[in-house]
Design an enzyme around this catalytic site. Structure first.
Site, short mmCIF file in Angstrom:
data_model
loop_
_atom_site.label_atom_id
_atom_site.label_comp_id
_atom_site.label_asym_id
_atom_site.label_seq_id
_atom_site.Cartn_x
_atom_site.Cartn_y
_atom_site.Cartn_z
N HIS A 295 0.86 -1.32 0.06
CA HIS A 295 -0.01 0.04 0.13
C HIS A 295 0.72 1.18 -0.21
O HIS A 295 0.43 2.42 -0.26
CB HIS A 295 -0.98 -0.01 1.20
CG HIS A 295 -0.23 0.29 2.69
ND1 HIS A 295 0.43 -0.88 3.07
CD2 HIS A 295 0.01 1.34 3.16
CE1 HIS A 295 0.90 -0.41 4.18
NE2 HIS A 295 0.52 0.74 4.31
N HIS B 224 5.33 9.07 13.18
CA HIS B 224 4.28 7.86 13.77
C HIS B 224 4.83 6.64 13.97
O HIS B 224 6.09 6.51 13.57
CB HIS B 224 3.27 7.50 12.59
CG HIS B 224 3.76 6.98 11.36
ND1 HIS B 224 5.07 7.36 10.55
CD2 HIS B 224 3.67 5.59 10.55
CE1 HIS B 224 5.21 6.69 9.54
NE2 HIS B 224 4.43 5.79 9.48
#
Length: 305
Positions: free
Chosen positions: A108, A172
């Site tokens: 992805h 993140h």
């Protein structure tokens, strides 16, 4: 642009998805107006195509296939094989070590931006450039800038409208397995590339959704997002101060913004490729801390000045 598997899964609020959707729609219009003849995408991998049995720092694909994780596109990409080979040769001539793959699997991190920006992912020829941003040890971030510069010098000489994409980041720290922490089943996958069963993929997807829910509700041990760091990094890009990253230490990046913040290497490479053709200016400037996605989410578009 940032990417997130959670954009394709239940959980994120409608407000968040609408806000990010508006930014991505503007980027899609930007790309349509430019009408690129070639796309070069710098992207990471999440142990879906590259594994510890052989983990290059950089790799250029001369053929590539989407693995279809988290509901993303599964199937062959329209890779410009001849140009990809020539690009790899040019990068090596520029003293940047890069591997090549004639059977690259991409997840992805590569596919989501292409699906977002193009109605048909196979419409425009692409050169996929993998940058290891997860599997330690990582090279210094200045090498990603050097890679981008070398690729940029190559594409600048093509006399084509080339779209450069950096996919990843920003701050993140999602639950990604490592050699030190992975249980045996995960070790089989991240070291030897043992395929996941449908049940294992569903279990991983559910675990990611649960981790995002807990993180968004302040019930997670994961490292918090760092919007100040994100904004400072984006300002560095907007003002063409890329050389400043050369002094960054890998440990400092992780301490400030999380282990997966190393995906900003793809942004550094993309903007360095842009800068190789001369001064640039950013057009669209979007950023939002998105706990629902366990990420600082940003979109930038830029054009030659």
């Amino acid at each position: 642009m940032s990417h997130s598997p959670l954009l394709n899964l239940p959980g994120p609020s409608a407000d968040l998805l609408d806000d990010i959707g508006g930014a991505l729609s503007a980027a899609r219009d930007f790309v349509a107006d430019y009408d690129p003849e070639l796309v070069v995408i710098f992207s990471p991998d999440h142990y879906n195509g590259f594994f510890y049995r052989c983990m290059p720092a950089f790799c250029i694909g001369t053929a590539a296939t989407g693995v279809g994780d988290y509901g993303s596109y599964a199937g062959p990409l329209n890779v410009a094989a001849e140009l990809a080979n020539a690009c790899a040769a040019a990068v090596l001539d520029a003293d940047v070590d890069v591997a090549i793959s004639a059977a690259m699997d991409v997840d992805h991190g590569t596919v989501q931006p292409l699906q977002t920006l193009f109605a048909d992912i196979t419409t425009v020829p692409v050169i996929p450039v993998f940058i290891n941003s997860v599997a330690t040890p990582l090279g210094p971030i200045r090498r990603s800038r050097a890679l981008g510069t070398a690729v940029g010098e190559f594409v600048a000489a093509l006399d084509k409208r080339v779209l450069l994409i950096g996919s990843g980041g920003l701050s993140h720290d999602p639950p990604v397995p490592t050699l030190a922490t992975a249980p045996p089943a995960a070790l089989d996958r991240i070291v030897r590339g043992v395929p996941m069963t449908p049940d294992q993929r569903m279990a991983r997807q559910n675990a990611v959704m649960a981790a995002a829910h807990d993180f968004a509700h302040g019930e997670s041990p994961l490292q918090p997002l760092n919007p100040d760091w994100d904004r400072a990094f984006l300002d560095l890009l907007d003002t063409d101060r890329l050389a400043e990253v050369d002094a960054w230490d890998n440990r400092w990046i992780a301490e400030q913004a999380g282990n997966s913040a190393h995906e900003v290497r793809t942004w550094v490479a993309a903007f360095a490729a842009m800068a190789a053709a001369g001064p640039y200016q950013t057009v669209q400037r979007y950023y939002r801390p998105a706990p629902d996605l366990i990420a600082g989410f940003a979109v930038r578009t830029a054009v030659a000045a």
